[in-house]
Design a protein around this motif. Structure first.
Motif, PDB file in Angstrom:
ATOM      1  N   TRP B 210       0.854  -1.189   0.000  1.00  0.00           N
ATOM      2  CA  TRP B 210       0.000   0.000   0.000  1.00  0.00           C
ATOM      3  C   TRP B 210       0.896   1.248   0.000  1.00  0.00           C
ATOM      4  CZ3 TRP B 210      -5.165   1.098  -0.403  1.00  0.00           C
ATOM      5  CH2 TRP B 210      -5.544   2.413  -0.093  1.00  0.00           C
ATOM      6  N   ALA B 211       1.899   1.224   0.863  1.00  0.00           N
ATOM      7  CA  ALA B 211       2.813   2.369   0.947  1.00  0.00           C
ATOM      8  C   ALA B 211       3.526   2.591  -0.391  1.00  0.00           C
ATOM      9  CB  ALA B 211       3.825   2.149   2.069  1.00  0.00           C
ATOM     10  N   VAL B 212       3.903   1.498  -1.059  1.00  0.00           N
ATOM     11  CA  VAL B 212       4.541   1.640  -2.369  1.00  0.00           C
ATOM     12  C   VAL B 212       3.575   2.316  -3.345  1.00  0.00           C
ATOM     13  CG1 VAL B 212       5.456   0.390  -4.374  1.00  0.00           C
ATOM     14  CG2 VAL B 212       6.141  -0.292  -2.081  1.00  0.00           C
ATOM     15  N   GLY B 213       2.307   1.937  -3.274  1.00  0.00           N
ATOM     16  CA  GLY B 213       1.293   2.579  -4.111  1.00  0.00           C
ATOM     17  C   GLY B 213       1.233   4.076  -3.841  1.00  0.00           C
ATOM     18  N   CYS B 214       1.218   4.455  -2.566  1.00  0.00           N
ATOM     19  CA  CYS B 214       1.184   5.874  -2.216  1.00  0.00           C
ATOM     20  C   CYS B 214       2.428   6.598  -2.720  1.00  0.00           C
ATOM     21  CB  CYS B 214       1.093   6.044  -0.699  1.00  0.00           C
ATOM     22  SG  CYS B 214      -0.404   5.364   0.011  1.00  0.00           S
ATOM     23  N   ILE B 215       3.569   5.934  -2.626  1.00  0.00           N
ATOM     24  CA  ILE B 215       4.817   6.551  -3.078  1.00  0.00           C
ATOM     25  C   ILE B 215       4.809   6.720  -4.602  1.00  0.00           C
ATOM     26  CG2 ILE B 215       7.321   6.178  -3.284  1.00  0.00           C
ATOM     27  CD1 ILE B 215       7.124   4.775  -0.496  1.00  0.00           C
ATOM     28  N   PHE B 216       4.305   5.703  -5.299  1.00  0.00           N
ATOM     29  CA  PHE B 216       4.187   5.761  -6.759  1.00  0.00           C
ATOM     30  C   PHE B 216       3.325   6.967  -7.143  1.00  0.00           C
ATOM     31  CE2 PHE B 216       2.464   3.203 -10.676  1.00  0.00           C
ATOM     32  CZ  PHE B 216       3.246   3.968 -11.528  1.00  0.00           C
ATOM     33  N   ALA B 217       2.180   7.083  -6.485  1.00  0.00           N
ATOM     34  CA  ALA B 217       1.274   8.194  -6.771  1.00  0.00           C
ATOM     35  C   ALA B 217       1.950   9.536  -6.494  1.00  0.00           C
ATOM     36  CB  ALA B 217       0.002   8.051  -5.931  1.00  0.00           C
ATOM     37  N   GLU B 218       2.714   9.585  -5.437  1.00  0.00           N
ATOM     38  CA  GLU B 218       3.368  10.839  -5.059  1.00  0.00           C
ATOM     39  C   GLU B 218       4.475  11.216  -6.047  1.00  0.00           C
ATOM     40  OE1 GLU B 218       3.920  11.153  -0.865  1.00  0.00           O
ATOM     41  OE2 GLU B 218       5.348  12.815  -1.019  1.00  0.00           O
ATOM     42  N   LEU B 219       5.156  10.190  -6.561  1.00  0.00           N
ATOM     43  CA  LEU B 219       6.190  10.466  -7.573  1.00  0.00           C
ATOM     44  C   LEU B 219       5.543  11.045  -8.834  1.00  0.00           C
ATOM     45  CD1 LEU B 219       8.368   7.234  -7.205  1.00  0.00           C
ATOM     46  CD2 LEU B 219       9.090   9.554  -6.633  1.00  0.00           C
ATOM     47  N   LEU B 220       4.337  10.551  -9.139  1.00  0.00           N
ATOM     48  CA  LEU B 220       3.636  11.030 -10.332  1.00  0.00           C
ATOM     49  C   LEU B 220       3.078  12.437 -10.140  1.00  0.00           C
ATOM     50  CD1 LEU B 220       1.623   7.793 -11.190  1.00  0.00           C
ATOM     51  CD2 LEU B 220       3.529   8.720 -12.531  1.00  0.00           C
ATOM     52  N   SER B 221       2.459  12.673  -9.009  1.00  0.00           N
ATOM     53  CA  SER B 221       1.743  13.939  -8.836  1.00  0.00           C
ATOM     54  C   SER B 221       2.552  14.974  -8.077  1.00  0.00           C
ATOM     55  CB  SER B 221       0.419  13.702  -8.116  1.00  0.00           C
ATOM     56  OG  SER B 221       0.645  13.556  -6.736  1.00  0.00           O
ATOM     57  N   LEU B 222       3.638  14.528  -7.431  1.00  0.00           N
ATOM     58  CA  LEU B 222       4.503  15.402  -6.632  1.00  0.00           C
ATOM     59  C   LEU B 222       3.817  15.926  -5.374  1.00  0.00           C
ATOM     60  CD1 LEU B 222       6.212  17.295  -9.608  1.00  0.00           C
ATOM     61  CD2 LEU B 222       7.116  15.358  -8.298  1.00  0.00           C
ATOM     62  N   ARG B 223       2.687  15.310  -5.031  1.00  0.00           N
ATOM     63  CA  ARG B 223       1.986  15.632  -3.783  1.00  0.00           C
ATOM     64  C   ARG B 223       1.561  14.314  -3.154  1.00  0.00           C
ATOM     65  NH1 ARG B 223       3.263  20.153  -4.826  1.00  0.00           N
ATOM     66  NH2 ARG B 223       1.978  21.986  -5.213  1.00  0.00           N
ATOM     67  N   PRO B 224       1.525  14.240  -1.840  1.00  0.00           N
ATOM     68  CA  PRO B 224       1.014  13.005  -1.220  1.00  0.00           C
ATOM     69  C   PRO B 224      -0.418  12.771  -1.692  1.00  0.00           C
ATOM     70  CG  PRO B 224       2.021  14.424   0.436  1.00  0.00           C
ATOM     71  CD  PRO B 224       1.942  15.227  -0.827  1.00  0.00           C
ATOM     72  N   ILE B 225      -0.734  11.538  -2.087  1.00  0.00           N
ATOM     73  CA  ILE B 225      -2.069  11.291  -2.636  1.00  0.00           C
ATOM     74  C   ILE B 225      -3.141  11.342  -1.557  1.00  0.00           C
ATOM     75  CG2 ILE B 225      -1.635   8.779  -2.641  1.00  0.00           C
ATOM     76  CD1 ILE B 225      -3.624   8.568  -4.974  1.00  0.00           C
ATOM     77  N   PHE B 226      -2.835  10.807  -0.364  1.00  0.00           N
ATOM     78  CA  PHE B 226      -3.827  10.833   0.723  1.00  0.00           C
ATOM     79  C   PHE B 226      -3.242  11.620   1.886  1.00  0.00           C
ATOM     80  CE2 PHE B 226      -4.241   6.387  -1.145  1.00  0.00           C
ATOM     81  CZ  PHE B 226      -5.283   6.723  -2.003  1.00  0.00           C
ATOM     82  N   LYS B 227      -3.418  12.922   1.831  1.00  0.00           N
ATOM     83  CA  LYS B 227      -2.752  13.756   2.827  1.00  0.00           C
ATOM     84  C   LYS B 227      -3.692  14.086   3.972  1.00  0.00           C
ATOM     85  CE  LYS B 227       0.167  17.858   3.002  1.00  0.00           C
ATOM     86  NZ  LYS B 227       0.521  19.104   2.330  1.00  0.00           N
ATOM     87  N   GLY B 228      -3.881  13.115   4.843  1.00  0.00           N
ATOM     88  CA  GLY B 228      -4.820  13.285   5.949  1.00  0.00           C
ATOM     89  C   GLY B 228      -4.213  14.015   7.130  1.00  0.00           C
ATOM     90  N   GLU B 229      -5.081  14.445   7.997  1.00  0.00           N
ATOM     91  CA  GLU B 229      -4.603  15.052   9.238  1.00  0.00           C
ATOM     92  C   GLU B 229      -4.682  14.021  10.336  1.00  0.00           C
ATOM     93  OE1 GLU B 229      -6.750  18.722  10.062  1.00  0.00           O
ATOM     94  OE2 GLU B 229      -6.408  19.211   7.938  1.00  0.00           O
ATOM     95  N   GLU B 230      -3.618  13.939  11.088  1.00  0.00           N
ATOM     96  CA  GLU B 230      -3.558  12.897  12.106  1.00  0.00           C
ATOM     97  C   GLU B 230      -4.391  13.264  13.328  1.00  0.00           C
ATOM     98  OE1 GLU B 230       0.192  11.263  12.802  1.00  0.00           O
ATOM     99  OE2 GLU B 230      -0.582   9.882  14.306  1.00  0.00           O
ATOM    100  N   ALA B 231      -5.208  12.297  13.738  1.00  0.00           N
ATOM    101  CA  ALA B 231      -5.948  12.473  14.997  1.00  0.00           C
ATOM    102  C   ALA B 231      -5.007  12.088  16.125  1.00  0.00           C
ATOM    103  CB  ALA B 231      -7.185  11.587  14.999  1.00  0.00           C
ATOM    104  N   LYS B 232      -4.881  12.954  17.092  1.00  0.00           N
ATOM    105  CA  LYS B 232      -3.940  12.695  18.189  1.00  0.00           C
ATOM    106  C   LYS B 232      -4.572  11.798  19.235  1.00  0.00           C
ATOM    107  CE  LYS B 232      -0.617  15.484  16.786  1.00  0.00           C
ATOM    108  NZ  LYS B 232      -1.002  15.477  15.365  1.00  0.00           N
ATOM    109  N   MET B 233      -3.701  11.154  19.959  1.00  0.00           N
ATOM    110  CA  MET B 233      -4.177  10.344  21.066  1.00  0.00           C
ATOM    111  C   MET B 233      -4.825  11.236  22.101  1.00  0.00           C
ATOM    112  SD  MET B 233      -1.989   7.199  22.275  1.00  0.00           S
ATOM    113  CE  MET B 233      -1.086   6.207  21.108  1.00  0.00           C
TER     114      MET B 233
END
Lengths: 418, 402
Positions: B210-233
């Motif tokens: 999955w991470a490789v997929g995200c990296i592939f997408a990011e290499l193509l678009s130059l932006r993180p494909i799923f740029k979520g905001e982290e919910a803190k503990m």
């Protein structure tokens, strides 16, 4: 990219750095013994001279006293070092002790087996005369909990052992790390055994996954397996899948027992691969099943001079040799503790007089090495109190398990500990 | 080859000249070094935080240092960062790695400046090919990386891709504590697989794909494909459901379904999916990966029509195989490596990802602020000092580039 299991194993540090021929293993141990003996003798000599000097200094101060020489003379005896054989016996005894220690903590077998191997690896290059096995054993087992992902805190661990502080457990960690040459990963035969069991069970059910080189169908293999004799050279039987399952279960349980004791206590890990080890343990448990299982990996009726035939007989020979080693280990395990307790006690008594005086106090040595050790004992009071209660409770529990104190082999290690 | 004989007492400063500081994290710090006295070349030296014995939790050599050593000594592959040696000095552990001039984060960053210009399609293909080879090797050795992200994929000046930072990696046949209880450090959220987001306690090497997929997408678009905001503990230390991250995924891929992912309903956080759309209409009108892909190629001006200058339709096929919801259906590293994408146009991916490219990437910046590797009390190595890597916006704390 093709990577076989064999290739992966050959790239492991267990194979590259920790596998030996029997001869190489023997000569390594012997040279460790010789070096350690020389070091002990040299260190003792140095200490005596230093003591003599300070004695003569004080004598010079209070002239007229003649008594000063007497205690020195007692110490002048030539140091009687442990022989190679004695070293082995002590280390073996502590490997057995390590298993009991692991069982006391209810550690999974992987932790115990890894801890024991750390201990065995450590004493390939170090002598019990240099580093006390009891101390190394506790730390090696503790390190194994970290490697195998079964970590408990040093404080908790130490508090459940008789007369042990966390500091003592941790002091030799770096020493052991260095001795292990930073290789912590130990390959065990347990998963292989489980895999083998599942494979044999599949054959029994007529669902064997057949190698491309084998010229058999699952149903044929199943039929053959159902006819296997109950013991070597016995008459062929006609059994049911159900009783075959039962036979497999029993053999696996028996092999598992061997793997949990003899396999980790003997030199098997240094001399054989994990798959050779579990096959050997299986051979001891049920020879007929094992040889049948091996035969399914080779074409039927293979010519003994053909490459496949040669490797088949090499494999069988190796496994038989390893099985002999495991069988000897088993009889030593079964002989029980009582039998050699006197012998071990005598060796430990001897050991007390040939310890390397430079390496006695590992806690102190460890501190000397530390650059950050300034803030000792500055724990909050409440924490200290909670720990004390915890320790007392655990100690009681430990005493119940361990029984009375072991024969004293202590030599002051850790007396400085809080 | 690890030399480190047990009796040798090598000293870091005798073998290496520290050139500068590269980065720091919860584990300690990484330095760039030059070999000396017979040791030739450049190196990255990772120094684990020295022990703090006064600490209440002090429990000896850290488990993560032991795990990393245990893995590094076993692994050897051209696409995995090579461990040169481990040195123990004054109770500090130093792992010496081969040095890589670049990493994917830096490369992506370079292509965003001064204005966005696409990474050549052949470069991306070679990067992915090498990355997957390294991953096949790791998975064959029962190692899952668990923290693949652009900052952890190194690239040498010769264009060799090396998977780095095995600090979170695990042998997956050993009993795994769940990601949520056992480990303090949490895998970077943008690259986190849906089964993890949905609370799976036992996971597989598929998380790396999955991470490789995200990296592939990011290499193509130059932006993180799923740029979520982290919910803190929260204060109760319960692990929150990463709602925003899951939303980002669904906005593009659409809602996962039981048809496509039979075990979906068994996920602990399955119940959360129903409420994802609250206040977020895009959940019901997902973009779809196809559209995302075509728009991305268009924006970054990859040529249309089949040619090796564009990742083309094979690229999309590979990407959807990697960004597959069901971990059991997701491509394995081996399958991904055999994908048409790598054989289309009769051209094999190059072993040098910069081959045919005239782009010059800047050298890794190192800081001179702290060059004494032996000082033990470093700012930023105190446990209470800097927060986790994962808590900061960008994956790793590093010096500002450019």
């Amino acid at each position: 990219m093709r990577l076989t299991e064999d290739e992966i194993y050959r790239s492991s540090t267990q194979f590259r750095l920790w596998s030996y021929t029997a001869d190489a293993l023997a000569s390594l141990r012997s040279s460790t013994n010789v070096t350690a003996s020389q070091r002990v003798k040299a260190a003792v000599k140095r200490h005596r001279e230093a003591r003599k000097e300070s004695a003569s200094n004080s004598e010079a101060e209070k002239t007229g006293t003649e008594n000063g020489a007497t205690p020195t003379a007692v110490l002048e005896k030539e140091v009687d070092c442990l022989t190679l054989e004695e070293e082995q016996k002590v280390v073996d005894a502590y490997c057995k002790q390590a298993i009991r220690l692991g069982e006391f903590f209810s550690f999974p077998i992987n932790v115990i087996a890894t801890g024991v191997q750390y201990l065995k690896r450590f004493y390939l290059f170090n002598s019990p005369m240099t580093y006390e096995p009891k101390v190394i054993m506790r730390s090696a087992m503790f390190l194994a909990t970290k490697t195998e992902g079964f970590h408990i805190t040093a404080e908790n661990y130490a508090s459940r052992l008789p007369k042990t502080t966390a500091e003592q457990v941790l002091a030799p960690e770096y020493l052991i790390t260095q001795a292990l040459r930073f290789t912590f990963d130990i390959r065990h035969p347990y998963r292989g055994l489980n895999g083998g069991h599942m494979e044999m069970s599949a054959i029994a059910h007529g669902k064997a996954a057949i190698l491309p080189s084998a010229n058999k169908k699952p149903a044929e293999l199943q039929k053959e397996m159902l006819k296997l004799p109950l013991r070597p050279n016995g008459p062929s039987s006609q059994t049911t899948v159900h009783s075959l399952e039962k036979r497999l279960g029993e053999a696996t349980a028996k092999a598992n027992k061997t793997l949990k004791s003899s396999a980790i206590l003997t030199d098997a890990y240094f001399l054989y691969t994990p798959s050779q080890i579990w096959l050997s343990a299986y051979l001891l448990a049920d020879e007929v099943l094992t040889l049948f299982y091996i035969s399914t990996k080779f074409p039927d009726g293979v010519d003994p001079t053909a490459p496949a035939g040669v490797s088949k007989s090499r494999l069988t020979n190796t496994i038989r040799a390893c099985a002999a080693l495991l069988a000897a280990g088993l009889s030593s395990v079964n002989a029980g503790v009582e039998e050699n307790v006197e012998e071990i006690r005598a060796i430990e008594k001897k050991l007390r007089h040939c310890r390397d005086p430079d390496k006695m106090d590992l806690v102190k040595l460890n501190k000397a090495h530390k650059r950050d050790a300034g803030t000792d004992d500055k724990l909050e009071e409440s924490v200290a109190k909670r720990r004390k209660l915890e320790r007392e409770k655990n100690e009681k529990e430990a005493d119940e398990f361990w029984g009375p104190e072991l024969p004293k082999i202590g030599n002051g290690v850790g007396t400085s500990a809080a | 080859m690890l030399s480190g004989g047990y009796s040798s007492k090598k000293r870091v400063n005798e073998r290496y000249k520290i050139i500068g500081f590269i980065s720091s994290g919860t584990y300690g710090r990484v330095y760039k070094a030059q070999g000396k006295n017979g040791q030739v070349g450049e190196f990255a030296i990772k120094k684990f935080k020295p022990d703090k014995e006064g600490e209440v939790q002090y429990t000896g050599i850290s488990q993560s240092a032991i795990r990393e050593m245990a893995l590094c000594t076993e692994l050897s592959h051209p696409n995995v960062v090579h461990t040169v040696e481990i040195i123990l000095e004054d109770k500090c552990i130093f792992i010496v790695f081969e040095y890589a001039e670049h990493d994917l984060l830096q490369i992506i960053h370079h292509h965003n400046q001064p204005q966005r210009h696409a990474i050549p399609a052949r470069t991306i293909k070679s990067i992915l090919y090498q990355l997957l080879q390294g991953l096949v090797y790791l998975h064959k050795n029962w190692v899952m990386h668990r923290d693949l992200k652009p900052a952890n994929i190194m690239v040498t000046s010769a264009g060799k891709v090396k998977i780095g930072d095995l600090g979170l990696a695990r042998l997956f046949y050993k009993p795994l504590h769940s990601l949520f209880t056992g480990d303090k450090v949490v895998v970077t959220i943008w690259y986190r697989a849906p089964e993890l987001l949905l609370g799976s306690r036992h996971y597989t090497p598929a998380v790396d794909l999955w991470a490789v997929g995200c990296i592939f997408a990011e290499l193509l678009s130059l932006r993180p494909i799923f740029k979520g905001e982290e919910a803190k503990m929260d204060s109760k230390k319960t692990v929150p459901f990463q709602r925003n991250q899951m939303q980002k995924i669904v906005e593009i891929l659409g809602m996962p379904s039981k048809d496509r992912w039979p075990l979906l309903a068994a996920m602990p956080e399955f119940g959360q999916l129903g409420s994802l759309s609250a206040g977020n209409p895009r959940i019901h009108r997902p973009m779809g990966l196809d559209q995302w892909y075509h728009q991305c190629l268009k924006t970054n001006q990859y040529p249309t029509g089949p040619s090796s200058a564009t990742p083309g339709s094979e690229g999309l096929a590979l990407l959807s195989g990697l960004l597959e919801y069901d971990p059991q259906k997701r491509l394995t590293a081996e399958q991904a490596l055999r994908h048409n994408y790598f054989s289309a146009h009769g051209e094999r991916p190059s072993e040098n990802c910069f081959e045919g490219s005239t782009i010059e990437y800047p050298y890794r910046r190192v800081s001179q602020e702290d060059n004494d590797i032996r000082t033990s009390s470093l700012p930023g190595t105190k446990r209470s000092g800097l927060p986790d890597d994962s808590l900061i916006g960008r994956p790793a704390k590093r010096l500002k580039e450019g």
